[in-house]
Motif scaffolding. Structure first.
Motif, mmCIF file in Angstrom:
data_model
loop_
_atom_site.group_PDB
_atom_site.id
_atom_site.type_symbol
_atom_site.label_atom_id
_atom_site.label_comp_id
_atom_site.label_asym_id
_atom_site.label_seq_id
_atom_site.Cartn_x
_atom_site.Cartn_y
_atom_site.Cartn_z
ATOM 1 N N LYS A 164 0.860 -1.195 0.000
ATOM 2 C CA LYS A 164 0.000 0.000 0.000
ATOM 3 C C LYS A 164 0.889 1.237 0.000
ATOM 4 O O LYS A 164 1.846 1.307 0.770
ATOM 5 C CB LYS A 164 -0.895 0.001 1.237
ATOM 6 C CG LYS A 164 -1.889 1.146 1.275
ATOM 7 C CD LYS A 164 -2.700 1.130 2.569
ATOM 8 C CE LYS A 164 -3.579 2.359 2.661
ATOM 9 N NZ LYS A 164 -4.207 2.482 3.995
ATOM 10 N N ASP A 166 0.716 5.530 0.091
ATOM 11 C CA ASP A 166 -0.098 6.737 0.326
ATOM 12 C C ASP A 166 0.777 7.926 -0.077
ATOM 13 O O ASP A 166 1.745 8.252 0.600
ATOM 14 C CB ASP A 166 -0.459 6.769 1.817
ATOM 15 C CG ASP A 166 -1.362 7.929 2.190
ATOM 16 O OD1 ASP A 166 -1.404 8.929 1.461
ATOM 17 O OD2 ASP A 166 -2.014 7.825 3.248
ATOM 18 N N ARG A 177 -3.685 13.917 -2.769
ATOM 19 C CA ARG A 177 -3.353 12.673 -2.079
ATOM 20 C C ARG A 177 -3.935 11.491 -2.842
ATOM 21 O O ARG A 177 -5.087 11.537 -3.277
ATOM 22 C CB ARG A 177 -3.909 12.702 -0.650
ATOM 23 C CG ARG A 177 -3.514 11.506 0.200
ATOM 24 C CD ARG A 177 -4.011 11.689 1.633
ATOM 25 N NE ARG A 177 -3.793 10.497 2.441
ATOM 26 C CZ ARG A 177 -4.352 10.293 3.627
ATOM 27 N NH1 ARG A 177 -5.155 11.196 4.156
ATOM 28 N NH2 ARG A 177 -4.118 9.180 4.300
ATOM 29 N N ILE A 179 -4.036 7.051 -2.927
ATOM 30 C CA ILE A 179 -3.703 5.784 -2.270
ATOM 31 C C ILE A 179 -3.721 4.648 -3.292
ATOM 32 O O ILE A 179 -4.693 4.478 -4.035
ATOM 33 C CB ILE A 179 -4.667 5.499 -1.096
ATOM 34 C CG1 ILE A 179 -4.472 6.575 -0.014
ATOM 35 C CG2 ILE A 179 -4.437 4.099 -0.519
ATOM 36 C CD1 ILE A 179 -5.378 6.440 1.188
ATOM 37 N N ALA B 132 -8.731 11.117 3.866
ATOM 38 C CA ALA B 132 -8.657 9.734 3.374
ATOM 39 C C ALA B 132 -9.966 9.235 2.759
ATOM 40 O O ALA B 132 -10.062 8.079 2.358
ATOM 41 C CB ALA B 132 -8.159 8.760 4.449
#
Lengths: 195, 195
Positions: A164, A166, A177, A179, B132
């Motif tokens: 993962k 980020d 941002r 992910i 997020a």
């Protein structure tokens, strides 16, 4: 096959190349007591291997405390902050240690090549007295550099196999941002999220 | 009373003051699943309090994933690498969250003062959409800055109360390393060790 986060990471490495510290990042592990440990390590490039092509290379000493951490909990997280472009990659993945007893020939070769590519002063550190012990006499650190063709037994290649990523970019209004998540052995998902 | 590691840390902060990123460090915590999480945060100075005078200030958002980590395991480790002087402080300690419901008047005041001292753009981030989550429309980030005298409810002061410091200086032959350990509430031991 290159994962989709490789392109923004390569771009960050390239754009920050004037800063030697842009190849350092912080590696966090979990100790057998369940506490985290966090230290700066040097990025040694990606593993040159078709199957593990997105794997980051680090080096470590078998006398280092992080060896026990990895045996207890191989999942770790790297935090890689690029000071010039003001962006951060948090890379969660599985650590895999390649020691002097590694039987996989490709990995043992990668360990030897990584040793060969180190500077004399980096190689010498593996001949220093035991780390974290009461300080030894200065003379114990004054050694002939080890043979570039013969890794010392305590020299380990440490692989981080990402699961993962980020990626946060502080520049820009608003911040960006994204992910990236490994869905199976080959497929990565990409999701833009709020910073 | 100042701990013995405060002097070398103050010196590092001072000697690296030309680099804004020298006030950033990496904070590692442990998630409820027992995996570590590692991210860059900003050093906001030391707590101005007699009892907690060696306590580092950080800020966080109550919507941040690290809140759950801290509830699960308050022990954390900061890795603070100074790029100019090439030295690292690993600071292990206990995290303490100061939220909008904090009843200790001194800590609540410290929370308010920290909020007041932020920039408009830093304060605005606490009014942004939930972190997020799938990315919101750009307009959701285009807000009037919050009142400097009235911290938003989700604004938290985060304290790190150090218990162990590992100071490594890469410059010099050989490298220098010193470990400071809190033996009781007031006494620190100092031990020079091998790098």
């Amino acid at each position: 096959m290159l994962a989709p986060w490789r392109s923004p990471l390569s771009s960050a490495i390239h754009r920050n190349r004037s800063k030697p510290h842009s190849r350092y990042f912080q590696l966090a592990t979990v100790t057998p007591e369940g506490i985290t440990a966090n230290r700066t390590v040097v990025f040694r490039g990606f593993l040159d291997d078709e199957k593990y092509s997105n794997t980051l290379k680090i080096i470590t000493d078998s006398r280092s405390a992080k060896i026990q951490d990895i045996e207890h909990q191989p999942l770790a997280e790297v935090c890689w902050y690029f000071t010039k472009t003001r962006e951060q990659f948090r890379i969660r993945g599985k650590l895999q240690l390649v020691t002097n007893t590694e039987t996989n020939a490709d990995l043992q070769q990668a360990r030897k090549t990584t040793w060969y590519n180190l500077s004399d002063s980096s190689r010498s550190q593996f001949a220093w007295p035991d780390p974290a012990q009461p300080v030894a006499d200065k003379s114990a650190f004054d050694l002939e550099p080890p043979d570039p063709n013969l890794p010392l037994d305590n020299f380990c290649l440490l692989l981080l196999i990402p699961q993962k990523i980020d990626h946060l970019q502080l520049k820009g209004e608003p911040q960006q941002r994204c992910i990236y998540t490994l869905e199976d052995d080959l497929t990565w998902s990409t999701q833009a999220v709020n910073p």
